[in-house]
Design a protein around this motif. Structure first.
Motif, PDB file in Angstrom:
ATOM      1  N   UNK A 192      -6.111   0.584  -0.253  1.00 40.95           N
ATOM      2  CA  UNK A 192      -6.421   0.338   1.108  1.00 40.95           C
ATOM      3  C   UNK A 192      -7.469  -0.681   1.333  1.00 40.95           C
ATOM      4  N   UNK A 193      -8.607  -0.471   0.217  1.00 40.27           N
ATOM      5  CA  UNK A 193      -9.700  -1.298   0.677  1.00 40.27           C
ATOM      6  C   UNK A 193      -9.309  -2.832   0.103  1.00 40.27           C
ATOM      7  N   UNK A 194      -8.741  -2.800  -0.866  1.00 38.57           N
ATOM      8  CA  UNK A 194      -8.067  -4.190  -1.126  1.00 38.57           C
ATOM      9  C   UNK A 194      -7.220  -5.099  -0.228  1.00 38.57           C
ATOM     10  N   UNK A 195      -6.387  -4.261   0.385  1.00 45.51           N
ATOM     11  CA  UNK A 195      -5.472  -4.736   1.755  1.00 45.51           C
ATOM     12  C   UNK A 195      -6.265  -5.145   2.771  1.00 45.51           C
ATOM     13  N   UNK A 221       0.904  -1.182   0.129  1.00 50.16           N
ATOM     14  CA  UNK A 221       0.095   0.112   0.054  1.00 50.16           C
ATOM     15  C   UNK A 221       0.801   1.250   0.020  1.00 50.16           C
ATOM     16  N   UNK A 222       1.941   1.279   0.739  1.00 48.25           N
ATOM     17  CA  UNK A 222       2.793   2.309   0.608  1.00 48.25           C
ATOM     18  C   UNK A 222       3.426   2.762  -0.578  1.00 48.25           C
ATOM     19  N   UNK A 223       3.883   1.716  -1.257  1.00 45.15           N
ATOM     20  CA  UNK A 223       4.433   2.099  -2.534  1.00 45.15           C
ATOM     21  C   UNK A 223       3.294   2.027  -3.741  1.00 45.15           C
ATOM     22  N   UNK A 224       2.085   2.092  -3.453  1.00 49.35           N
ATOM     23  CA  UNK A 224       1.041   2.386  -4.238  1.00 49.35           C
ATOM     24  C   UNK A 224       0.556   1.242  -5.142  1.00 49.35           C
TER      25      UNK A 224
END
Length: 504
Positions: free
Chosen positions: A470-473, A463-466
């Motif tokens: 967020x939803x998928x994580x 998520x940090x690196x795009x």
């Protein structure tokens, strides 16, 4: 009018059964046509699961025919119990996502209703129990019904030998029969009542599908026969012969079968027990274990004693004196040794413990391969089986096999939820929306199999690196539906906004 009504009832209930014809087996019913080999396979699985084996016949030293119990090792039950413990436990979380919060007909009301029904029926505990015979025999059927006395949704459970498909396609079984047997003693004679419950589809008004449940009751004094059809009122007072339900999109019953194709009967919609392709291996394990036990039984100390060194007991009738042993000892046996022979000779043989244990363990390795379990899963020499953490860390075959069965159980639970809500809505016990499978979440509590910390670290960096939203994580880490993940993301954003220094 009564005579006319009786005639109508005669034809409605089926003259084939009321005219004196007896159904010896389930296949004698005109609506049912199951491969006899499938029926025999399921019954054989049930006998082995119960440990019901015939006695072993042998000829003793006197030339007499004797019988003894077959000392089997019930691997059909043990393997099913082991897989059940990996697939499902009562910590599993089942929920329906609330996509329309604040509205009258929302998934929130569906979730609340399902939680009540599952809690009322102790669904998680019962499913955990019934998964064992499911994996051993090859199938499980659950159907919800309305209890007229309490106005509650109840669940009826049927293992593999109590359900018969009538119609099926690639999407599953659409019509079927559930069987239940009740016994009653009348004048010291036992009668067996078999209730057949047919679930079928018919065309209703304007061509819409109409769900029909038909009940037929049979009576027999022979446990092995279905018997003759009798009125339902003999034991089921108030039970309707036919019930029509509108508004259903799927069968009320839900059928669960273990993962895998039925290679024993390729055209059958029924499932296989997980050990059905390992029957020869199961027999080798049982036979070796039985022989090992018998060798231990017969391997007691044996000493031959010459009759010249035995005490004798005089006979009052005048017959020659009898040679006697201590009545509490069964080690010694009398035999004339002959001249120049030792009067006492120990002929005890060592028990071949290592050879038998090695043979059983070899068969267990074969069984692991056939069941797609990792090597070392089972052992006959007391060694510990692998833990769940070891199974995952080794990326084991057992873990992949377990995941295949988890998918089948997940789809089964989702189908049961939809069927329950549709039935409740048809009887006006529930007025909310009917969710689709996408709105139902089943979290199997994989904490023992998956390192959540490692997952959080992996998806957090992605998520940090795009690389991932967020939803998928959230969905992948916590196994929640998309709508729930979106709600959680909004809550996180609101919390972060509340502690932002610029908002102070």
């Amino acid at each position: 009018m009564q005579i006319i009504q009786r005639i109508k009832n005669f034809f409605k209930r089926g003259g084939y059964a009321l005219s004196g014809q007896t159904l010896k087996s389930i296949n004698d019913h005109p609506k049912i046509n199951i491969d006899p080999k499938e029926l025999a396979r399921i019954e054989n699985n049930l006998r082995e699961y119960q440990g019901d084996y015939p006695k072993v016949e042998y000829i003793n030293s006197m030339g007499e025919r004797q019988e003894r119990d077959y000392m089997h090792l019930n691997m059909r039950k043990l393997t099913a119990e082991y897989l059940k413990s990996l697939v499902f436990n009562e910590q599993c979380e089942i929920y329906v996502s609330d996509a329309n919060d604040g509205k009258e007909n929302s998934f929130k009301s569906a979730n609340e209703f399902i939680q009540h029904v599952f809690e009322h029926n102790k669904f998680k505990k019962n499913l955990a129990d019934y998964l064992e015979p499911t994996f051993a025999l090859g199938g499980l059927t659950v159907r919800p019904y309305v209890n007229a006395e309490t106005n509650e949704i109840e669940f009826s459970w049927a293992i593999a030998n109590a359900f018969y498909p009538l119609r099926s396609n690639s999407n599953g079984i659409s019509e079927g029969v559930m069987k239940s047997v009740t016994t009653r003693v009348e004048k010291n004679k036992t009668y067996y009542y078999t209730l057949l419950e047919f679930h079928e589809w018919k065309k209703g008004e304007e061509g819409k599908p109409l769900y029909v449940i038909t009940n037929e009751l049979y009576k027999s004094d022979n446990e092995g026969e279905i018997g003759k059809r009798v009125p339902l009122s003999e034991i089921y007072e108030g039970l309707q012969e036919q019930t029509y339900i509108k508004g259903l999109t799927r069968p009320i019953f839900n059928y669960l079968k273990p993962s895998g194709f039925n290679n024993k009967s390729p055209h059958s919609p029924l499932g296989l027990g997980i050990a059905d392709n390992a029957t020869s291996t199961l027999k080798k394990i049982n036979d070796t274990h039985d022989q090992f036990w018998w060798e231990i039984k017969m391997g007691q100390r044996t000493v031959f004693v010459d009759d010249s060194v035995l005490n004798t007991l005089p006979d009052e009738s005048g017959a020659p004196p009898r040679q006697v042993f201590d009545p509490n000892v069964n080690v010694y046996k009398t035999m004339r040794m002959g001249d120049n022979q030792e009067p006492i000779k120990d002929v005890t043989n060592d028990i071949r413990t290592e050879q038998y244990i090695s043979a059983i363990n070899h068969s267990l390795r074969t069984l692991e391969m056939e069941l797609k379990f990792s090597p070392g899963t089972f052992s006959f020499d007391g060694k510990s089986v692998k833990t769940a953490t070891e199974i995952v860390s080794e990326n084991s075959l057992t873990f992949r096999t377990r995941n295949d069965h988890v998918y089948e159980v997940e789809q089964f639970i989702k189908g049961l939820i939809v069927s329950t809500l549709e039935l409740a809505k048809a009887y006006q016990l529930y007025s909310g929306e009917i969710p689709s499978f996408e709105h139902i979440g089943v979290d199997f509590d994989d904490g023992v199999f998956q390192d959540r910390t490692a997952q959080l670290r992996f998806y957090g960096q992605a998520k940090t690196f795009g690389f991932i939203p967020t939803t998928e994580a959230i969905q992948r880490i916590f196994k929640v539906p998309k709508e729930t993940a979106e709600e959680w993301e909004q809550m996180i954003l609101r919390e972060e906004g509340a502690i932002d220094p610029t908002n102070i």
